[in-house]
Design a protein around this motif. Structure first.
Motif, mmCIF file in Angstrom:
data_model
loop_
_atom_site.group_PDB
_atom_site.id
_atom_site.type_symbol
_atom_site.label_atom_id
_atom_site.label_comp_id
_atom_site.label_asym_id
_atom_site.label_seq_id
_atom_site.Cartn_x
_atom_site.Cartn_y
_atom_site.Cartn_z
ATOM 1 N N ALA A 1 -6.568 1.432 -5.733
ATOM 2 C CA ALA A 1 -7.526 0.929 -4.413
ATOM 3 C C ALA A 1 -8.504 0.120 -5.048
ATOM 4 O O ALA A 1 -9.071 -0.693 -4.485
ATOM 5 C CB ALA A 1 -7.550 1.726 -3.561
ATOM 6 N N ARG B 1 0.904 -1.226 -0.045
ATOM 7 C CA ARG B 1 0.116 0.079 0.150
ATOM 8 C C ARG B 1 0.856 1.353 0.009
ATOM 9 O O ARG B 1 1.995 1.361 0.936
ATOM 10 C CB ARG B 1 -1.012 -0.107 1.255
ATOM 11 N N ASP C 1 -1.080 7.039 -0.509
ATOM 12 C CA ASP C 1 -2.344 7.671 -0.933
ATOM 13 C C ASP C 1 -3.546 6.680 -1.010
ATOM 14 O O ASP C 1 -4.628 6.770 -1.718
ATOM 15 C CB ASP C 1 -2.109 8.324 -2.349
ATOM 16 N N GLY C 2 -3.174 5.383 -0.630
ATOM 17 C CA GLY C 2 -4.105 4.113 -0.580
ATOM 18 C C GLY C 2 -4.153 3.388 -1.753
ATOM 19 O O GLY C 2 -4.860 2.378 -1.714
ATOM 20 N N SER C 3 -3.488 3.685 -2.811
ATOM 21 C CA SER C 3 -3.266 2.962 -3.966
ATOM 22 C C SER C 3 -2.205 1.727 -3.615
ATOM 23 O O SER C 3 -1.683 1.760 -2.391
ATOM 24 C CB SER C 3 -2.899 3.441 -4.963
#
Length: 414
Positions: A234, A159, A162-164
């Protein structure tokens, strides 16, 4: 010489309404079966040549996509036919009776459509089912070589702040990846939970290598996928580990399609043997008959083989209906019954495919062994495909269930 195709030209499709392709939309089970039968007839004609020359079936797969068959399990609320598993199994049996390599390619496609159905968010379902309805193909990047066992998955999803995610690893036996629009990748996150990342084939850092060198199923292009820091949004990651925390049919659906492929190989080999004996074989001189088809010993053997094929097809149908029943009311007990029924069908189909494809030569005679005829493709396909997972362990789980009431495990391979 292997062919390398590196896909590093883009970052993927937008997470918006998908661009529609030209795929037909199949309305129901009856239409799906009619389309599959017509395609099987069309694909049968070139199957021997494709196998002998290892000509990859790109045109045939494009025709399969355009037919709408790849979308028949999309839920009705998303515009699909949502056919029964009995229909889906028969589709695969028909295709495999013509060309077992071609039938193998979309097996993972349907498995990963099923993952979306089970674990996708409403937004993920809307987008990915839209892609399927448009004729897009899913491949697979699932298995790995050199690990402790088949479930030792070392490909990682890391991960970003930025959450991606970033995806790194190497996959083998990646059937369908070479022909895919999307490649579902099985990977673990830092907490070791299993996820599926749906990665476009043109993602940066993704390379598909056509290095499959199997003796059978030669045109599946089941080669290698290399993932070098592949970026994944994500909303393209699904939590596959949640599938196995309750009653599930993931393994039963996947194995049902494998059983259908074996059943198709057996049916195709038997049909090839019938045609050869009727048109080319000579009767044994001691038989006292004018044609090989009148030889009483050959008649006996064909009867035995037909019983095996019919039994396999009956078990396949029963297993598919058990899966459909479990889907209508999923409990630990209904899931177990479906898994055991599929295991029985798969074990029987595997043995039948190998036996019938070998007996083809026994009944047809010396001429059938000519390499130029390529009749051995049925046996090579059967012997290769039945190596996917050991039938002996399926028999074990069936025995435990019948004798002691032990529910089969939820590992997704039963």
């Amino acid at each position: 010489m292997s062919t390398q195709i590196s896909e590093e030209t883009g970052a993927g499709l937008p997470a918006k309404t998908p661009v529609r392709g030209t795929a037909a939309v199949i309305a129901d089970d009856a239409e799906a079966l009619a389309v599959a039968a017509a395609l099987a007839d069309a694909f049968r004609a070139g199957a021997t040549g494709r196998d002998a020359e290892r000509r990859l079936p790109r045109a045939e797969l494009d025709r399969l996509s355009a037919s709408g068959l790849l979308a028949v399990t999309v839920p009705a609320e998303h515009g699909g036919a949502d056919v029964t598993q009995e229909t889906l199994a028969e589709i695969f049996r028909l295709l495999a009776s013509a060309d077992a390599s071609l039938a193998q390619i979309p097996q993972s496609h349907f498995v990963y459509v099923n993952v979306i159905r089970r674990q996708g968010t409403p937004e993920q379902r809307a987008f990915l089912f839209g892609e399927v309805l448009a004729g897009r193909r899913f491949g697979n990047a699932q298995s790995e070589a050199g690990t402790k066992h088949v479930q030792d998955i070392r490909t990682r999803l890391e991960r970003r702040p930025d959450g991606s995610y970033v995806l790194t690893g190497v996959k083998h036996y990646s059937t369908g990846a070479l022909f895919a629009d999307w490649i579902p990748v099985l990977a673990r996150t830092e907490d070791d939970d299993l996820h599926v990342a749906y990665v476009p084939r043109d993602a940066g850092g993704l390379e598909v290598v056509d290095d499959w060198d199997g003796m059978g199923q030669r045109t599946t292009a089941s080669g290698t996928v290399r993932l070098d820091a592949v970026p994944v949004p994500a909303d393209r990651v699904l939590p596959h580990h949640l599938t196995f925390r309750g009653p599930q049919l993931h393994g039963a659906v996947a194995q049902l399609l494998h059983a259908a492929i074996d059943a198709g190989i057996a049916a195709g080999a038997l049909a090839e043997a019938v045609d050869f004996v009727r048109t080319k074989s000579r009767p044994w001189f001691e038989s006292g008959v004018d044609t090989a088809a009148e030889d009483p010993l050959l008649i006996q053997r064909f009867g035995e083989l037909a019983v095996q094929v019919r039994a396999t097809e009956a078990l396949l149908g029963a297993a598919a209906r058990a899966v459909d029943t479990a889907r209508a009311g999923l409990t630990e007990e209904s899931a177990a019954e479906a898994s055991v029924a599929v295991a029985a069908a798969k074990a029987h189909a595997a043995a039948t495919a190998v036996e019938v494809s070998s007996a083809l030569f026994e009944v047809s005679g010396t001429r059938s062994a000519l390499n130029s005829l390529n009749l051995h493709r049925h046996w090579r396909d059967a012997r290769t495909h039945t190596l996917h997972d050991p039938a002996r362990w399926k028999i074990q789980h069936i025995g435990r269930y019948v004798l002691n009431g032990t529910l089969p495990p939820r590992h997704g391979l039963l």
